[in-house]
Design an enzyme around this catalytic site. Sequence first.
Site, PDB file in Angstrom:
ATOM      1  N   ASP A 122       9.289 -25.579   2.573  1.00 28.74           N
ATOM      2  CA  ASP A 122       8.089 -25.128   1.859  1.00 28.74           C
ATOM      3  C   ASP A 122       6.835 -25.862   2.337  1.00 28.74           C
ATOM      4  O   ASP A 122       5.886 -26.052   1.572  1.00 28.74           O
ATOM      5  CB  ASP A 122       8.240 -25.309   0.339  1.00 28.74           C
ATOM      6  CG  ASP A 122       9.512 -24.681  -0.205  1.00 28.74           C
ATOM      7  OD1 ASP A 122       9.747 -23.500   0.075  1.00 28.74           O
ATOM      8  OD2 ASP A 122      10.273 -25.386  -0.901  1.00 28.74           O
ATOM      9  N   LYS A 127       5.182 -23.370   6.812  1.00 26.47           N
ATOM     10  CA  LYS A 127       5.540 -22.957   8.176  1.00 26.47           C
ATOM     11  C   LYS A 127       5.051 -21.559   8.495  1.00 26.47           C
ATOM     12  O   LYS A 127       4.727 -21.263   9.635  1.00 26.47           O
ATOM     13  CB  LYS A 127       7.061 -23.032   8.363  1.00 26.47           C
ATOM     14  CG  LYS A 127       7.624 -24.441   8.359  1.00 26.47           C
ATOM     15  CD  LYS A 127       9.120 -24.461   8.670  1.00 26.47           C
ATOM     16  CE  LYS A 127       9.948 -23.837   7.575  1.00 26.47           C
ATOM     17  NZ  LYS A 127       9.910 -24.606   6.310  1.00 26.47           N
ATOM     18  N   GLY A 167      12.025 -18.692   2.755  1.00 29.20           N
ATOM     19  CA  GLY A 167      10.911 -17.771   2.534  1.00 29.20           C
ATOM     20  C   GLY A 167       9.685 -18.183   3.319  1.00 29.20           C
ATOM     21  O   GLY A 167       9.332 -19.355   3.373  1.00 29.20           O
ATOM     22  N   HIS A 168       9.045 -17.209   3.956  1.00 29.70           N
ATOM     23  CA  HIS A 168       7.769 -17.429   4.617  1.00 29.70           C
ATOM     24  C   HIS A 168       6.770 -16.431   4.047  1.00 29.70           C
ATOM     25  O   HIS A 168       7.066 -15.238   3.940  1.00 29.70           O
ATOM     26  CB  HIS A 168       7.863 -17.200   6.128  1.00 29.70           C
ATOM     27  CG  HIS A 168       8.715 -18.206   6.837  1.00 29.70           C
ATOM     28  ND1 HIS A 168       8.828 -19.509   6.429  1.00 29.70           N
ATOM     29  CD2 HIS A 168       9.485 -18.096   7.950  1.00 29.70           C
ATOM     30  CE1 HIS A 168       9.628 -20.163   7.248  1.00 29.70           C
ATOM     31  NE2 HIS A 168      10.051 -19.323   8.175  1.00 29.70           N
ATOM     32  N   GLN A 176      13.815 -23.722   6.021  1.00 29.54           N
ATOM     33  CA  GLN A 176      14.015 -24.934   5.219  1.00 29.54           C
ATOM     34  C   GLN A 176      13.320 -26.131   5.883  1.00 29.54           C
ATOM     35  O   GLN A 176      12.304 -25.973   6.529  1.00 29.54           O
ATOM     36  CB  GLN A 176      15.509 -25.206   4.983  1.00 29.54           C
ATOM     37  CG  GLN A 176      16.187 -24.229   4.056  1.00 29.54           C
ATOM     38  CD  GLN A 176      16.914 -23.130   4.777  1.00 29.54           C
ATOM     39  OE1 GLN A 176      17.332 -23.249   5.905  1.00 29.54           O
ATOM     40  NE2 GLN A 176      17.095 -22.006   4.113  1.00 29.54           N
TER      41      GLN A 176
END
Length: 430
Positions: A13, A16, A40-41, A224
């Site tokens: 988080d 990225k 998640g992005h 991650q």
Amino acid sequence: MANVVVVGAQWGDEGKGKIVDWLCEQADIVVRFQGGHNAGHTLVIGDAVYKLSLLPSGVVRPGKLAVIGNGVVLDPQALVDEIERLGAQGVSITRENLRIADNATLILPLHRELDALRENSNAGTRIGTTRRGIGPAYEDKVGRRAIRLMDLADLDTLPAKIERLLSHHNALRRGFGLPEFSAQQIFDELSAVAPKVLPYMDTVWRLLDEERRQGRRILFEGAQGALLDIDHGTYPFVTSSHTVAGQAATGTGLGPKAVGYVLGIAKAYTTRVGEGPFPTELMDEIGQRIGERGREFGTVTGRKRRCGWFDAVLVRQTVRTSGIDGIALTKLDILDGFDEIKVCVGYKLDGEVLDHLPASQGAQARVEPIYETIEGWPGTTAGARSWADLPAQAIKYVRRIEELIGAPVALLSTSPERDDTILVHNPFEG
């Protein structure tokens, strides 16, 4: 031009998505090399916001090839759903812009159910997973009983592979006092989804090697963070794959010489989702203030993130375990207006001073941070695009972080907007 690996230098988080998107313009190929749809992005491109879980960030940019490597565990239905969501936003996903490794392991519904059973259990198995079946799928991979993408192309041999898988999982089901899975039901589900995912299948190691030899620029996109690595993270409160930069080679089938520059992403403070140690966690109103200003909620789960001061000990450790050449420091603007800012420069453990986080779970839970206090700044860094736009004290904070972690800041992000970035060194230039 160097191929670039992007890895999170904390617990994930770190922002990225924006950095990867910024680098995508210079890359020809963007590759995911580990994890699954538990990562998640969030990409902000103009007025459009794209939330990706499984697909590499390159898919939203025309002319880029997105690749899912063999190190990823793939939920075929989640893939189909994500492709459909992007399609509704006007992003077309075809074989022209997406390839998936034929030897990628599949996540099945039984993996998701087992993940949830463990997280809901009172047997000390809760580690704060996303309950999406990632860990159980990796277990089957190393247990040599997994179903892989290539198996969907040969349905005649699939029933025997399903039976082999169920000999393990149905034994677990009986232990939980639950009904067994039906081999026919799993076969029917996989045969139904096969035509939707097989068009993207390719021999990825060969594809990437050919593209690399032709001078294509490859961006390896990690999910991650390095502190969630199965070996080098805060075990057992980690993910089930290798998240350090070395996995970029293993998770794609390329040799380590294919990687040229490792860019670590780190927030100007620290956050963590889920269970596990967090030496600099702030349980007071300062932690609350950081979380509210930083909008610290998980992209995939919406879970509130735990917040704390920047931990230079941990980032220095990931600089070494991932061979990080430079750092992209994000969310500096969230610290605007603090009278003073603290940075963790060491730990105390049972009267001893440590310069690293010990591997022992018990020791990790007991370490106490040693803080250095740095003067804050009254001005704003939000939206800054050059060093001249930054308050002098903010620059001092960045320089001190560089000294403490043993790596230079290559990029500095001052808002979620893509152009609010100060470039110090272009990773693609090696």
